[in-house]
Motif scaffolding. Sequence first.
Motif, PDB file in Angstrom:
ATOM      1  N   GLU A  30       0.873  -1.164   0.000  1.00  0.00           N
ATOM      2  CA  GLU A  30       0.000   0.000   0.000  1.00  0.00           C
ATOM      3  C   GLU A  30       0.912   1.215   0.000  1.00  0.00           C
ATOM      4  N   SER A  89      -7.199   5.398 -10.108  1.00  0.00           N
ATOM      5  CA  SER A  89      -7.265   4.128  -9.383  1.00  0.00           C
ATOM      6  C   SER A  89      -6.804   4.257  -7.940  1.00  0.00           C
ATOM      7  N   CYS A  90      -6.226   5.407  -7.589  1.00  0.00           N
ATOM      8  CA  CYS A  90      -5.812   5.612  -6.195  1.00  0.00           C
ATOM      9  C   CYS A  90      -7.043   5.455  -5.317  1.00  0.00           C
ATOM     10  N   HIS A  91      -7.009   4.451  -4.432  1.00  0.00           N
ATOM     11  CA  HIS A  91      -8.248   4.083  -3.752  1.00  0.00           C
ATOM     12  C   HIS A  91      -8.636   5.048  -2.646  1.00  0.00           C
ATOM     13  N   SER A  92      -7.702   5.903  -2.208  1.00  0.00           N
ATOM     14  CA  SER A  92      -8.123   6.880  -1.224  1.00  0.00           C
ATOM     15  C   SER A  92      -7.202   8.075  -1.296  1.00  0.00           C
ATOM     16  N   ARG A  93      -7.789   9.232  -1.216  1.00  0.00           N
ATOM     17  CA  ARG A  93      -7.036  10.468  -1.136  1.00  0.00           C
ATOM     18  C   ARG A  93      -7.498  11.212   0.107  1.00  0.00           C
ATOM     19  N   THR A 142      -3.062   7.220  -2.117  1.00  0.00           N
ATOM     20  CA  THR A 142      -2.693   5.849  -1.767  1.00  0.00           C
ATOM     21  C   THR A 142      -3.060   4.914  -2.906  1.00  0.00           C
ATOM     22  N   LEU A 143      -2.146   4.001  -3.233  1.00  0.00           N
ATOM     23  CA  LEU A 143      -2.435   3.027  -4.273  1.00  0.00           C
ATOM     24  C   LEU A 143      -1.816   1.684  -3.909  1.00  0.00           C
ATOM     25  N   HIS A 144      -2.417   0.627  -4.396  1.00  0.00           N
ATOM     26  CA  HIS A 144      -1.886  -0.715  -4.190  1.00  0.00           C
ATOM     27  C   HIS A 144      -1.087  -1.124  -5.421  1.00  0.00           C
ATOM     28  N   ASN A 179      -0.882  -2.498   4.837  1.00  0.00           N
ATOM     29  CA  ASN A 179      -0.796  -1.049   4.940  1.00  0.00           C
ATOM     30  C   ASN A 179       0.637  -0.662   5.290  1.00  0.00           C
TER      31      ASN A 179
END
Length: 594
Positions: free
Chosen positions: A57, A121-125, A133-135, A339
């Motif tokens: 993450e 695609s960043c799952h949360s900003r 944040t990106l996986h 994480n």
Amino acid sequence: MFSSSSVLVLVALLAQFGAAKPVAEKRWDDVEVKHAWVQLPKGWEYHSAPSPDYMLELRIGLKQDKLDDLIQALYEVSDPIHAKYGQHLSKEQVDALVAPHPDTTAAVNEWLEHHDIDPASCHSRSSAGEWLTLHVPVSKAEEMLDTTYGVYYHPKSDEYVVRTTSYSLPRELHSHINVITPTTYFSTMRSMKATSFVQAPQPKTEVNAASFAENISPLAVPSSCGSTVTPACIAALYNTTGFVPKSTATNKLGIAGYLEEFASDSDLQTFFKRFLTTAEGTTITHVQVNGGENNQNDPGVEANLDVQYGLGVSFPTPLIYYSTGGSPPFTPDSNTPSNTNEPYLNWLDFILNQTTVPQTFSTSYGDDEQTVPLDYATSVCNLFAQLGARGSSIMFSSGDDGVGGGNCETNDGTNRVLFQPNFPASCPFVTTVGGTTKVNPEVAVDFSSGGFSRYFAQPTYQATAVNKFVASLGTKFSGLFNASGRAYPDVAALAEGFQVVVGGGVESVAGTSCSSPTFAGVVALLNDARITAGKAPLGFLNPIFYANATAGFNDIVSGSNPGCGQAGFTAVAGWDAVTGLGTPNFGLLEKLIV
């Protein structure tokens, strides 16, 4: 037929088109090291290479466009002689100041697209957009950061993490990206230092809390409080006896907990029954952050200490305990996304995204400053500035290593022996709490950490007090500390003999973990008094403490904090690097700043 000149022109044009892509590629291939360790952080050892498919993450901290304006605003609302004193910022106002510039967002998005990552695609900003944040699999992270990750083992905590000893970014992005994690910060949930420890068994002392409280007058402190500390001792010593909070519908105290520590509700009731009968039946609010747990069958000494004394001092102020979790233990063949396992970021990300936050916080954990990468430490410290600008007072324990624990060798390859400051205690935007012991009078406890940051410059709010202390040292300890660095602790409170209920029994606990929630409890009472008077909460405390409230502290003038093979600093009149300005006298502070 084509003329020779036409052929040459055509060749030139084709060459230009052919070169277009390599030129664009070069933009991202021109990399420079962002952070690197000279040697593997102490306590860690290389274990193996992670699977290329292991998912990370990845958290990217973008440069905040108006950070200087935020810090200026923080000082303005915290300066008692400024016209904006107490006019704390809203979440939306803070977000507007820390949002990245559009050019920063565009550059980072182009870089992500170059690596075949859709920015969407960043799952949360974060709400301000300065953290994304990106996986990605390890193989992709290694490509993006021009690095090689490894699985590292920490024998003392028996924990594995995936980290790297250096990482790089395109030169163009150094002005747009502050930090990327997880990269070179090796601390983990269990290798962090909780600043408390259970003392050797003490002679059993039965205390009738009700009769003790009824027969004690402010500042008349029984000698027994020098070794057996209870809420009644603190009320007497720090002059809170008789003050009853009235703004409990608004005023809150928050405790940030890590290390898989949980506060026990049943132990809290036992604590009240034994030491604070007026609070029996009072409960706390549990908030679980980032997978944090609340295992009532496995209470932690640290968590119970924080809750029992934070509430024991500030009762009936509502208390919120934040249990911040980390990733499950790493297994080398796991493909489960993890994480960052970097707790300050996880907790701060959560709390700063809340519309309303408690007016007072206490945290009792830390690391040696030199083990925290500068880019990471700076980013976290600036997040504390955001919280302060919104009107929260943030306490951190100073640590339990005196001027430094262990051999105090530097990790820059030179192995010099220097005093070792702690972080976040060294952040200029928090109020750091050192430790004392005994009563009539209090003296500095020998493990109270204190010193001078090598990362953060001395803030102006403490210059007069600190420079006087430094001048008094002369050439003593010359070269062992950074005299121009942010100095800590700011204040102090008792740190030994705290009677804490754990698993139904009473333990005697010591450490500056005792000091921080105790001092935070006093601050919560001050905030209650201000709110009741129709005023704003105190927010960032240091400017008003150093400028207007030095007379509200009990000056500690004896004791020292040895470490690193040295005698350490000595507590003296005025500010010192063992107990700061001293311990609180609530009655006087109330008159001075309420």
